[in-house]
Write a protein that holds these residues in place. Structure first.
Motif, PDB file in Angstrom:
ATOM      1  N   LEU A   1       1.659   2.923   2.858  1.00  0.00           N
ATOM      2  CA  LEU A   1       3.063   3.320   2.803  1.00  0.00           C
ATOM      3  C   LEU A   1       3.955   2.236   3.387  1.00  0.00           C
ATOM      4  O   LEU A   1       5.069   2.009   2.904  1.00  0.00           O
ATOM      5  CB  LEU A   1       3.286   4.641   3.537  1.00  0.00           C
ATOM      6  CG  LEU A   1       2.793   5.897   2.841  1.00  0.00           C
ATOM      7  CD1 LEU A   1       3.175   7.131   3.656  1.00  0.00           C
ATOM      8  CD2 LEU A   1       3.324   6.021   1.428  1.00  0.00           C
ATOM      9  N   GLU A   2       3.469   1.538   4.391  1.00  0.00           N
ATOM     10  CA  GLU A   2       4.269   0.483   5.016  1.00  0.00           C
ATOM     11  C   GLU A   2       4.546  -0.662   4.036  1.00  0.00           C
ATOM     12  O   GLU A   2       5.686  -1.110   3.894  1.00  0.00           O
ATOM     13  CB  GLU A   2       3.564  -0.054   6.261  1.00  0.00           C
ATOM     14  CG  GLU A   2       4.369  -1.127   6.973  1.00  0.00           C
ATOM     15  CD  GLU A   2       3.674  -1.658   8.215  1.00  0.00           C
ATOM     16  OE1 GLU A   2       4.147  -2.679   8.734  1.00  0.00           O
ATOM     17  OE2 GLU A   2       2.670  -1.067   8.667  1.00  0.00           O
TER      18      GLU A   2
ATOM     19  N   ARG B   1       6.891   0.683   1.265  1.00  0.00           N
ATOM     20  CA  ARG B   1       8.253   0.785   1.793  1.00  0.00           C
ATOM     21  C   ARG B   1       8.882  -0.607   1.870  1.00  0.00           C
ATOM     22  O   ARG B   1      10.019  -0.800   1.453  1.00  0.00           O
ATOM     23  CB  ARG B   1       8.261   1.438   3.175  1.00  0.00           C
ATOM     24  CG  ARG B   1       9.634   1.426   3.852  1.00  0.00           C
ATOM     25  CD  ARG B   1       9.564   1.908   5.293  1.00  0.00           C
ATOM     26  NE  ARG B   1       9.534   3.349   5.395  1.00  0.00           N
ATOM     27  CZ  ARG B   1      10.618   4.127   5.342  1.00  0.00           C
ATOM     28  NH1 ARG B   1      11.800   3.605   5.182  1.00  0.00           N
ATOM     29  NH2 ARG B   1      10.500   5.423   5.456  1.00  0.00           N
TER      30      ARG B   1
ATOM     31  N   GLU C   1      12.492   8.089   2.680  1.00  0.00           N
ATOM     32  CA  GLU C   1      12.297   9.101   3.714  1.00  0.00           C
ATOM     33  C   GLU C   1      10.814   9.426   3.825  1.00  0.00           C
ATOM     34  O   GLU C   1      10.179   9.794   2.835  1.00  0.00           O
ATOM     35  CB  GLU C   1      13.092  10.356   3.382  1.00  0.00           C
ATOM     36  CG  GLU C   1      13.019  11.424   4.445  1.00  0.00           C
ATOM     37  CD  GLU C   1      13.922  12.601   4.124  1.00  0.00           C
ATOM     38  OE1 GLU C   1      14.944  12.738   4.803  1.00  0.00           O
ATOM     39  OE2 GLU C   1      13.607  13.364   3.183  1.00  0.00           O
ATOM     40  N   THR C   2      10.281   9.297   5.024  1.00  0.00           N
ATOM     41  CA  THR C   2       8.883   9.616   5.284  1.00  0.00           C
ATOM     42  C   THR C   2       8.786  11.081   5.692  1.00  0.00           C
ATOM     43  O   THR C   2       9.561  11.552   6.517  1.00  0.00           O
ATOM     44  CB  THR C   2       8.336   8.708   6.404  1.00  0.00           C
ATOM     45  OG1 THR C   2       8.528   7.350   6.010  1.00  0.00           O
ATOM     46  CG2 THR C   2       6.864   8.957   6.640  1.00  0.00           C
ATOM     47  N   ASN C   3       7.833  11.792   5.101  1.00  0.00           N
ATOM     48  CA  ASN C   3       7.607  13.205   5.382  1.00  0.00           C
ATOM     49  C   ASN C   3       6.117  13.481   5.454  1.00  0.00           C
ATOM     50  O   ASN C   3       5.315  12.709   4.918  1.00  0.00           O
ATOM     51  CB  ASN C   3       8.195  14.086   4.258  1.00  0.00           C
ATOM     52  CG  ASN C   3       9.691  14.015   4.197  1.00  0.00           C
ATOM     53  OD1 ASN C   3      10.365  14.371   5.137  1.00  0.00           O
ATOM     54  ND2 ASN C   3      10.227  13.536   3.078  1.00  0.00           N
ATOM     55  N   THR C   4       5.769  14.604   6.047  1.00  0.00           N
ATOM     56  CA  THR C   4       4.386  15.061   6.005  1.00  0.00           C
ATOM     57  C   THR C   4       4.272  16.090   4.897  1.00  0.00           C
ATOM     58  O   THR C   4       5.014  17.073   4.877  1.00  0.00           O
ATOM     59  CB  THR C   4       3.958  15.676   7.347  1.00  0.00           C
ATOM     60  OG1 THR C   4       4.075  14.663   8.348  1.00  0.00           O
ATOM     61  CG2 THR C   4       2.515  16.161   7.289  1.00  0.00           C
TER      62      THR C   4
ATOM     63  N   THR D   1       1.008  11.916   5.372  1.00  0.00           N
ATOM     64  CA  THR D   1       2.360  11.371   5.254  1.00  0.00           C
ATOM     65  C   THR D   1       2.601  10.809   3.861  1.00  0.00           C
ATOM     66  O   THR D   1       1.738  10.141   3.285  1.00  0.00           O
ATOM     67  CB  THR D   1       2.570  10.267   6.310  1.00  0.00           C
ATOM     68  OG1 THR D   1       2.323  10.836   7.594  1.00  0.00           O
ATOM     69  CG2 THR D   1       3.978   9.720   6.267  1.00  0.00           C
TER      70      THR D   1
ATOM     71  N   LEU E   1       5.924   9.057   1.274  1.00  0.00           N
ATOM     72  CA  LEU E   1       7.222   8.400   1.260  1.00  0.00           C
ATOM     73  C   LEU E   1       7.983   8.882   0.039  1.00  0.00           C
ATOM     74  O   LEU E   1       7.554   8.659  -1.095  1.00  0.00           O
ATOM     75  CB  LEU E   1       7.061   6.877   1.207  1.00  0.00           C
ATOM     76  CG  LEU E   1       8.364   6.069   1.133  1.00  0.00           C
ATOM     77  CD1 LEU E   1       9.157   6.235   2.433  1.00  0.00           C
ATOM     78  CD2 LEU E   1       8.066   4.602   0.860  1.00  0.00           C
ATOM     79  N   ASP E   2       9.085   9.577   0.272  1.00  0.00           N
ATOM     80  CA  ASP E   2       9.982   9.983  -0.814  1.00  0.00           C
ATOM     81  C   ASP E   2      11.006   8.873  -0.988  1.00  0.00           C
ATOM     82  O   ASP E   2      11.459   8.272  -0.015  1.00  0.00           O
ATOM     83  CB  ASP E   2      10.691  11.293  -0.465  1.00  0.00           C
ATOM     84  CG  ASP E   2       9.729  12.456  -0.359  1.00  0.00           C
ATOM     85  OD1 ASP E   2       8.743  12.495  -1.115  1.00  0.00           O
ATOM     86  OD2 ASP E   2       9.961  13.331   0.494  1.00  0.00           O
TER      87      ASP E   2
ATOM     88  N   THR F   1       7.726   9.976  -5.165  1.00  0.00           N
ATOM     89  CA  THR F   1       6.968  10.153  -3.937  1.00  0.00           C
ATOM     90  C   THR F   1       5.737   9.274  -4.009  1.00  0.00           C
ATOM     91  O   THR F   1       5.096   9.176  -5.058  1.00  0.00           O
ATOM     92  CB  THR F   1       6.531  11.620  -3.768  1.00  0.00           C
ATOM     93  OG1 THR F   1       7.699  12.430  -3.690  1.00  0.00           O
ATOM     94  CG2 THR F   1       5.696  11.820  -2.513  1.00  0.00           C
TER      95      THR F   1
END
Length: 151
Positions: free
Chosen positions: A27-28, A31, A44-47, A54, A56-57, A71
């Motif tokens: 994800l890093e 992003r 936006e990061t979410n669980t 986790t 990433l939206d 996502t």
């Protein structure tokens, strides 16, 4: 059967089934790639309540006045998928070309599916063309969508 240019579907992009670690994605890094290439991206990061890891939206402008929402889930280096929500083949192709040419390490390492085709009983992923511009990739995505209607 021809497919409407404005037909919308969810598209999922992932590494090849026989090499799930092909992207070595996180994800890093995803992003960072979005921030680098899409200034003003909404990230936006979410669980994920469904999956428990986790995600990433994101919403990005892939072409002037053309936005895609999606996502990304990359909980381990050998598991990655990116979904684009309610996109036309042209919109999804603009994202797919960026993914292929600017993010993944090998242009031959991207496969895709669509919710439209899966809802019609076909869960076989298609390979994203390793070459070609957005127009070429959009044509393949429209062919993919049309294949479901030919059943």
């Amino acid at each position: 059967m021809t497919t409407e240019h404005n037909q919308r579907s969810n598209f999922v992009f992932a590494p090849p089934v026989d090499n799930p670690a092909a992207w070595q994605a996180s994800l890093e890094t995803f992003r960072n790639g979005l921030e680098r290439d899409f200034p003003g991206a909404f990230l936006e990061t979410n669980t994920s309540a469904l999956r428990g890891f986790t995600v990433l939206d994101f919403e990005i402008e892939v072409a002037p006045d053309v936005y895609v929402t999606g996502t990304s889930a990359m909980p381990t280096s050998d598991y990655a998928y990116i979904s684009i929500v309610e996109a036309t083949a042209d919109e999804a192709a603009a994202f797919a070309v960026w993914l292929r040419d600017s993010y993944v390490p090998s242009p031959a390492s991207v496969r895709f599916m669509s919710s439209f085709v899966m809802e019609n009983g076909d869960e076989m992923p298609w390979r994203l063309p390793a070459t070609g511009d957005t127009t070429d990739v959009a044509a393949v995505m429209r062919e993919h969508l049309a294949a479901a209607g030919a059943e």
